[in-house]
Scaffold this motif. Structure first.
Motif, short mmCIF file in Angstrom:
data_model
loop_
_atom_site.label_atom_id
_atom_site.label_comp_id
_atom_site.label_asym_id
_atom_site.label_seq_id
_atom_site.Cartn_x
_atom_site.Cartn_y
_atom_site.Cartn_z
N PHE A 105 -22.26 11.63 -37.11
CA PHE A 105 -20.85 11.31 -37.14
C PHE A 105 -20.63 10.30 -38.14
CE2 PHE A 105 -22.17 13.07 -32.96
CZ PHE A 105 -21.26 13.92 -32.99
N PRO A 106 -20.58 10.50 -39.34
CA PRO A 106 -20.23 9.54 -40.44
C PRO A 106 -19.03 9.44 -40.61
CG PRO A 106 -20.76 11.81 -41.35
CD PRO A 106 -21.28 12.13 -39.99
N GLU A 107 -17.93 10.18 -40.03
CA GLU A 107 -16.81 9.85 -40.05
C GLU A 107 -16.44 8.66 -39.06
OE1 GLU A 107 -17.09 13.06 -36.97
OE2 GLU A 107 -18.07 12.46 -38.91
N VAL A 108 -17.29 8.49 -37.95
CA VAL A 108 -16.96 7.30 -37.12
C VAL A 108 -17.33 6.02 -38.03
CG1 VAL A 108 -17.77 6.15 -34.90
CG2 VAL A 108 -17.08 8.77 -35.14
N HIS A 109 -18.35 6.01 -38.71
CA HIS A 109 -19.00 5.00 -39.44
C HIS A 109 -18.51 4.90 -40.77
CE1 HIS A 109 -21.40 4.31 -35.82
NE2 HIS A 109 -21.64 5.36 -35.85
N ALA A 111 -16.38 3.48 -42.67
CA ALA A 111 -16.04 2.16 -43.29
C ALA A 111 -17.44 1.37 -43.60
CB ALA A 111 -15.11 1.20 -42.39
N ASP A 112 -18.37 1.44 -42.95
CA ASP A 112 -19.71 0.83 -43.03
C ASP A 112 -20.66 1.61 -43.90
OD1 ASP A 112 -18.96 -1.40 -41.09
OD2 ASP A 112 -19.90 -0.21 -39.44
N LEU A 113 -20.53 2.87 -44.04
CA LEU A 113 -21.15 3.51 -44.86
C LEU A 113 -20.70 3.39 -46.29
CD1 LEU A 113 -21.41 6.96 -43.18
CD2 LEU A 113 -23.29 5.49 -43.64
N ALA A 114 -19.34 3.27 -46.48
CA ALA A 114 -19.00 2.95 -47.60
C ALA A 114 -19.31 1.44 -48.01
CB ALA A 114 -17.38 3.06 -47.69
N ALA A 115 -19.20 0.46 -47.32
CA ALA A 115 -19.58 -0.80 -47.48
C ALA A 115 -21.07 -1.13 -48.10
CB ALA A 115 -19.48 -1.82 -46.26
N ASN A 116 -21.85 -0.19 -47.69
CA ASN A 116 -23.20 -0.41 -48.30
C ASN A 116 -23.43 0.37 -49.84
OD1 ASN A 116 -26.05 -0.68 -48.42
ND2 ASN A 116 -26.76 0.67 -46.51
N GLN A 117 -22.83 -0.42 -50.72
CA GLN A 117 -22.92 0.09 -51.96
C GLN A 117 -24.22 0.28 -52.46
OE1 GLN A 117 -20.20 -2.17 -54.56
NE2 GLN A 117 -18.84 -2.79 -53.02
N LEU A 147 -14.91 10.29 -47.84
CA LEU A 147 -14.58 10.78 -46.64
C LEU A 147 -13.43 9.98 -45.93
CD1 LEU A 147 -15.30 12.25 -43.82
CD2 LEU A 147 -17.12 10.52 -43.49
N ASP A 148 -12.41 10.64 -45.58
CA ASP A 148 -11.15 9.96 -45.14
C ASP A 148 -10.87 8.89 -46.22
OD1 ASP A 148 -10.68 11.71 -43.07
OD2 ASP A 148 -11.77 10.46 -41.60
N ASP A 149 -10.93 9.40 -47.58
CA ASP A 149 -10.31 8.56 -48.53
C ASP A 149 -11.28 7.19 -48.72
OD1 ASP A 149 -8.20 9.81 -49.05
OD2 ASP A 149 -7.14 9.00 -47.72
N GLY A 154 -20.85 10.37 -53.68
CA GLY A 154 -20.33 11.02 -54.98
C GLY A 154 -21.23 11.75 -55.68
N ALA A 155 -22.37 12.48 -54.92
CA ALA A 155 -22.88 13.47 -55.68
C ALA A 155 -22.47 14.87 -55.43
CB ALA A 155 -24.66 13.44 -54.96
N VAL A 156 -21.61 15.17 -54.56
CA VAL A 156 -21.01 16.50 -54.47
C VAL A 156 -19.40 16.09 -54.75
CG1 VAL A 156 -20.24 18.27 -52.79
CG2 VAL A 156 -22.78 17.18 -52.65
N PRO A 157 -18.86 16.80 -55.76
CA PRO A 157 -17.53 16.54 -56.22
C PRO A 157 -16.54 17.23 -55.28
CG PRO A 157 -18.38 18.40 -57.34
CD PRO A 157 -19.64 17.71 -56.62
N ALA A 158 -16.29 16.39 -53.98
CA ALA A 158 -15.42 16.92 -52.80
C ALA A 158 -14.92 15.62 -52.28
CB ALA A 158 -16.17 18.01 -52.06
N ALA A 159 -13.75 16.00 -51.49
CA ALA A 159 -13.15 15.06 -50.87
C ALA A 159 -12.99 15.68 -49.38
CB ALA A 159 -11.83 14.71 -51.29
N ALA A 160 -13.88 14.84 -48.44
CA ALA A 160 -13.96 15.24 -47.02
C ALA A 160 -12.81 14.66 -46.32
CB ALA A 160 -15.25 14.97 -46.47
N ALA A 161 -12.53 15.39 -45.17
CA ALA A 161 -11.42 14.63 -44.55
C ALA A 161 -11.36 15.20 -42.95
CB ALA A 161 -9.87 14.70 -44.80
N MET A 162 -10.83 14.31 -41.96
CA MET A 162 -11.07 14.77 -40.57
C MET A 162 -9.77 15.84 -40.47
SD MET A 162 -13.40 13.40 -38.64
CE MET A 162 -12.65 13.93 -36.94
N HIS A 163 -10.00 16.87 -39.46
CA HIS A 163 -9.47 17.85 -39.23
C HIS A 163 -9.01 18.13 -37.65
CE1 HIS A 163 -7.63 21.96 -39.14
NE2 HIS A 163 -7.19 21.85 -40.43
N PRO A 164 -7.73 18.29 -37.35
CA PRO A 164 -7.51 18.57 -35.82
C PRO A 164 -8.31 19.70 -34.95
CG PRO A 164 -5.40 19.26 -37.06
CD PRO A 164 -6.37 18.60 -38.14
N ARG A 165 -8.78 20.61 -35.93
CA ARG A 165 -9.37 21.67 -35.15
C ARG A 165 -10.83 21.86 -35.42
NH1 ARG A 165 -10.58 26.98 -37.56
NH2 ARG A 165 -10.97 28.55 -36.21
#
Length: 604
Positions: A105-109, A111-117, A147-149, A154-165
């Motif tokens: 569940f990287p979406e839950v974490h 911010a912390d994943l992004a912070a680990n530059q 992931l959620d902005d 940055g190894a796969v050229p894509a923007a991932a985001a949460m979705h209600p479904r």
């Protein structure tokens, strides 16, 4: 969660009221012994070699799901499975030759994943270098640009985001083409379970395809970021159980072992002069003139009359200070840039240095000779090797070239200044800055807190054998370098050359040479572009880097084939972050360039 805890309590009460555990165990004890052989991974996979390459496996709170048989199969296939936590690890495990990013569940974490530059940079570097990488679901999100902005690897050229479904279900999938894990036409069963959406590039091959009532579906992306000629990245939402499809594990293990066998560390001591041979036209060394001009030869000849005296650096130090408008305690003459990097390594003794590559290899080599571990931050060819200062890992020392050898990229002064901060030293190699008319992006200024700039006169004035260079920067840092420099380290000839090159004739000559090289460089770039090779644009140094896209063929390596046609070039694989398909060539007069282009046309 309170509602989940209450539900578990209710279930426990129901079991306690209606099930006799003692009777259940008694019935189970009457079952006969199993007469089938237990599952053994060594029966379905084999080690491809005697090596034990490391497969780094993501774990921790953000990556909580993978089948245990995945680890067992990789171990049986001759790999050493080493866990790392993307939330806390500063780097990948030592010797990583394969990367497995499973579910979670990287979406839950995020911010912390992004912070680990530093870890994000290490993963991006590994993927870009062709390390075989499997990313399933959470792994796909982590490899995406965002992931959620929030920034991810940055190894796969894509923007991932949460979705209600929620997307949930088993899939019977087929590989539409050869991938890292499967051959074209292979079929497997897997499952999806995610609440995110990740629009993937439409020009890349998918890894799986299946049918559903409303039409065919494709999933994932298969990439070859290092231009190896085969896919090295398998990124997908589909979770696969390798125990049910051991051929997936075998193909991944084969790729990991092959990467371990082929992973040859660049020779940091390899410089352009080692590619020279008698009779070859020299495009490998970036010396810009055939020899010192008359006014410089006069200064060197005069200096020889004082050869019986110990060298005194004071006049050269004053000349450097005048040239750059700084105080004399901010400058230090050195025996070329190479000595400057050695003094930096020994005088500053950083604990966590980062070297931004591809660049001149001597800065990293000097640090390693001083017993200092180095982290590499690789700039990406798909963005023209442009520096993103926010992506540079945390460190107490950053080394970068400007304009950079071998990419010929000139980074804006503002981007470099953004790298400065309390507790960090920024070292900029400006050996080729005098090839840039106006030197507008130099960091040399009257105040340079936390900054050191290294300059060299070797290439501009044909002084490779004299060894003349200097450092300009923070006086407190310069003093630490002075403390490491042996007495009389810079020869009288080098000191005389420094003084002469920084006077009016030298400055005027450098300016004229830069303008002439601009025209010659444009001619070279035009010819390379016409041949269809990928040139790093815009080049700003007296050399050009380009990618032929060609691996070594039956006729041998690119540089050896060009040598047989009379030209010596600098090969890309001698720089961290480049493969043998890259070449660096020096800017020469048009008649030399045209002859080289004709030879190159027979190779590419």
């Amino acid at each position: 969660r309170p509602d989940a805890a209450a539900a578990l309590d209710a279930l426990a009460d129901h079991v306690e009221a209606g099930v006799s555990l003692d009777d259940l165990l008694a019935v189970a004890a009457t079952a006969p012994e199993l007469d089938v052989q237990g599952w053994e991974p060594a029966r379905v996979v084999r080690p491809p070699s005697s090596r034990r390459p490391v497969v780094a496996v993501a774990a921790g709170r953000a990556f909580t799901f993978r089948y245990p048989e995945t680890d067992e199969l990789l171990t049986a296939a001759g790999c050493d499975v080493v866990e790392f936590d993307p939330l806390t690890a500063a780097d990948l495990p030592a010797g990583t030759c394969g990367l497995y990013l499973g579910g979670g569940f990287p979406e839950v974490h995020a911010a912390d994943l992004a912070a680990n530059q530093s870890l994000r940079a290490a993963v991006r570097t590994a993927v870009a270098a062709g390390v075989p990488t499997v990313a399933e679901c959470a792994g796909l999100l982590y490899l995406a640009d965002t992931l959620d902005d929030r920034p991810m690897v940055g190894a796969v050229p894509a923007a991932a985001a949460m979705h209600p479904r929620l997307i949930l279900g088993y899939r019977d999938a087929t590989a539409p083409t050869d991938t890292l894990l499967a051959r074209a036409g292979d079929t497997i069963t897997g499952h999806e379970f995610h609440r995110t959406r990740t629009p993937l590039p439409t020009d890349a091959d998918p890894v799986w395809a299946w049918d559903r009532p409303d039409g065919p579906v494709t999933d994932g992306v298969s990439l070859d970021p290092a231009s190896t000629g085969r896919p090295t990245v398998h990124a997908s939402y589909l979770h696969t159980h390798w125990a049910g499809h051991p051929a997936l594990a075998q193909r991944f293990a084969d790729a990991v072992h092959a990467h371990a066998a082929a992973a040859v560390e660049p020779d940091l001591a390899h410089h352009g002069d080692r590619d020279l041979r008698p009779g070859l036209v020299d495009l490998a060394v970036n010396v810009r003139v055939p020899g010192p001009p008359p006014w410089l030869l006069d200064a060197l000849t005069t200096a020889l009359t004082d050869a019986d005296r110990y060298p005194d650096p004071e006049r050269a130090r004053a000349a450097i200070a005048r040239r750059h408008g700084v105080h004399e305690d901010m400058v230090l003459p050195t025996a070329g840039a190479a000595e400057a990097f050695t003094l930096i390594a020994r005088g500053l003794t950083p604990r966590h240095p980062v070297v931004i590559h591809p660049q001149f290899t001597e800065p990293e080599a000097a640090l390693r000779r001083a017993g200092i571990d180095v982290m590499r931050h690789l700039l990406r060819p798909d963005v023209g090797f442009v520096l993103d200062p926010d992506a540079v890992p945390d460190s107490d020392l950053v080394l970068v070239g400007n304009p950079t050898n071998p990419t010929s990229v000139l980074h804006p002064a503002a981007s470099l200044a953004w790298l400065t901060r309390p507790g960090r030293v920024l070292v900029v190699d400006e050996a080729f800055m005098d090839a840039v008319p106006g030197e507008q992006d130099s960091l040399i200024s009257p105040r340079m807190p936390g900054v050191l700039v290294v300059r060299s006169l070797t290439k501009t004035w044909g002084l490779a054998g004299v060894r003349a260079g200097y450092v300009v920067g923070d006086p407190r840092l310069v003093a630490r370098l002075v403390a490491q420099q042996p007495p009389w380290a810079v020869s009288g000839l080098a000191l005389a050359a420094i003084e002469a090159c920084l006077t009016d004739p030298g400055r005027a000559g450098a300016r004229d040479l830069a303008l002439t090289e601009q025209r010659h460089r444009d001619h070279l770039v035009g010819g390379l572009t016409a041949l269809g090779v990928s040139v790093v644009l815009p080049p700003r140094a007296p050399f050009v880097l380009f990618d032929t896209g060609l691996p070594a063929g039956p006729g041998g390596s690119l540089h050896s084939r060009l040598a047989r046609r009379g030209f010596s070039v600098r090969r890309g694989e001698t720089f961290p972050g480049l493969s043998p398909s890259w070449l660096r060539v020096a800017v020469r007069p048009p008649e030399v360039t045209d002859a080289f282009l004709a030879a190159l046309a027979t190779v590419v």
